[in-house]
Design a protein around this motif. Sequence first.
Motif, PDB file in Angstrom:
ATOM      1  N   LEU A  76       0.801  -1.211   0.000  1.00 55.29           N
ATOM      2  CA  LEU A  76       0.000   0.000   0.000  1.00 55.29           C
ATOM      3  C   LEU A  76       0.843   1.275   0.000  1.00 55.29           C
ATOM      4  N   GLN A  77       2.088   1.186  -0.472  1.00 55.50           N
ATOM      5  CA  GLN A  77       2.879   2.390  -0.563  1.00 55.50           C
ATOM      6  C   GLN A  77       2.200   3.366  -1.528  1.00 55.50           C
ATOM      7  N   ALA A  78       2.285   4.639  -1.198  1.00 54.73           N
ATOM      8  CA  ALA A  78       1.577   5.652  -1.984  1.00 54.73           C
ATOM      9  C   ALA A  78       2.044   5.698  -3.426  1.00 54.73           C
ATOM     10  N   ASP A  79       3.317   5.339  -3.667  1.00 48.47           N
ATOM     11  CA  ASP A  79       3.845   5.446  -5.017  1.00 48.47           C
ATOM     12  C   ASP A  79       3.904   4.096  -5.739  1.00 48.47           C
ATOM     13  N   PHE A  80       3.270   3.063  -5.178  1.00 52.57           N
ATOM     14  CA  PHE A  80       3.338   1.727  -5.773  1.00 52.57           C
ATOM     15  C   PHE A  80       2.354   1.634  -6.933  1.00 52.57           C
ATOM     16  N   VAL A  81       2.858   1.237  -8.103  1.00 49.37           N
ATOM     17  CA  VAL A  81       2.031   1.124  -9.303  1.00 49.37           C
ATOM     18  C   VAL A  81       2.158  -0.304  -9.835  1.00 49.37           C
ATOM     19  N   PRO A  82       1.277  -1.208  -9.433  1.00 45.88           N
ATOM     20  CA  PRO A  82       1.415  -2.602  -9.866  1.00 45.88           C
ATOM     21  C   PRO A  82       1.062  -2.783 -11.337  1.00 45.88           C
ATOM     22  N   ALA A  83       1.748  -3.719 -11.978  1.00 41.12           N
ATOM     23  CA  ALA A  83       1.364  -4.091 -13.341  1.00 41.12           C
ATOM     24  C   ALA A  83      -0.013  -4.733 -13.299  1.00 41.12           C
ATOM     25  N   VAL A  84      -0.837  -4.422 -14.281  1.00 37.05           N
ATOM     26  CA  VAL A  84      -2.218  -4.919 -14.288  1.00 37.05           C
ATOM     27  C   VAL A  84      -2.495  -5.679 -15.577  1.00 37.05           C
ATOM     28  N   HIS A  85      -3.515  -6.517 -15.513  1.00 36.60           N
ATOM     29  CA  HIS A  85      -3.976  -7.199 -16.719  1.00 36.60           C
ATOM     30  C   HIS A  85      -4.514  -6.161 -17.703  1.00 36.60           C
ATOM     31  N   ARG A  86      -4.434  -6.483 -18.974  1.00 32.24           N
ATOM     32  CA  ARG A  86      -4.803  -5.509 -20.008  1.00 32.24           C
ATOM     33  C   ARG A  86      -6.310  -5.420 -20.229  1.00 32.24           C
ATOM     34  N   VAL A  87      -7.058  -6.398 -19.746  1.00 31.35           N
ATOM     35  CA  VAL A  87      -8.509  -6.379 -19.927  1.00 31.35           C
ATOM     36  C   VAL A  87      -9.189  -6.137 -18.589  1.00 31.35           C
ATOM     37  N   GLY A  88     -10.082  -5.162 -18.565  1.00 34.66           N
ATOM     38  CA  GLY A  88     -10.859  -4.858 -17.366  1.00 34.66           C
ATOM     39  C   GLY A  88     -12.305  -4.604 -17.747  1.00 34.66           C
ATOM     40  N   CYS A  89     -13.072  -4.124 -16.788  1.00 32.99           N
ATOM     41  CA  CYS A  89     -14.491  -3.838 -17.032  1.00 32.99           C
ATOM     42  C   CYS A  89     -14.834  -2.474 -16.444  1.00 32.99           C
ATOM     43  N   ALA A  90     -15.475  -1.645 -17.242  1.00 34.52           N
ATOM     44  CA  ALA A  90     -15.906  -0.333 -16.783  1.00 34.52           C
ATOM     45  C   ALA A  90     -17.237  -0.471 -16.064  1.00 34.52           C
ATOM     46  N   GLY A  91     -17.287   0.066 -14.846  1.00 36.02           N
ATOM     47  CA  GLY A  91     -18.515   0.038 -14.072  1.00 36.02           C
ATOM     48  C   GLY A  91     -18.989   1.441 -13.761  1.00 36.02           C
TER      49      GLY A  91
END
Length: 232
Positions: A76-91
């Motif tokens: 939960l570091q403020a500057d942590f930017v994890p790699a994410v999957h390329r497909v998501g869903c807009a809600g």
Amino acid sequence: MRSGPSHLGPFDPGFAELPAELPIFPLTNALLLPGGRLPLNVFEPRYLAMVRAALATPERLIGMVQPIDANADRKLQADFVPAVHRVGCAGRIVSFEETPDGRYQLILSGLIRFRIHQELPLDQQGFRRVVPDFDVFAHDMAEHEFQLADRPRFLAVLQEYLKTRQARLDWKGIEEVADDELVVAMAQMSPLDPEEKQSLLECEDLDAVVEMMTAMFEVHGATAAGGEHRLH
């Protein structure tokens, strides 16, 4: 993900009104599908800012994505930017509540999936933004009738799977749930692994979701019974 004619509501934007920029909320094991509902408890300052920014837009959309690293939520570091999957869903934010201790409690309604075309620089308040490609999932917002080919078998396999996970379900209430709503709800609520949920998200349509879920449930059931089956 063809979730049927009940998918879109009177307040949902049309496909042509979808935004060119989307804030994203990376959250492990949080699956949102078109037509589904996802409750969220938001407390980090950058994500509180993200919610306020989304509420200020006509569409009120947030993109749910899963980090590739299943343990990313613990960092939960403020500057942590994890790699994410390329497909998501807009809600779309369909309800929200402010709590006395400074949190937002939201409900997102799944609208359409997207593929991340480009990630933009962090917003000044720290949340992430992307350029979404909605075109590849335009069929999510089309109206399609969906019917389970074998609803009794699907429910039987689901019931056996939930027994292995010691999970309970209101089986009497399920009898009145439409097929598309049932499949979406079970995909989101079932205690599957993050990678399995991502696989469901990336299925072409609900028929493919049913096929994959059934296979996953059967494999988990066989494994719990002492089998040596393994998902690939």
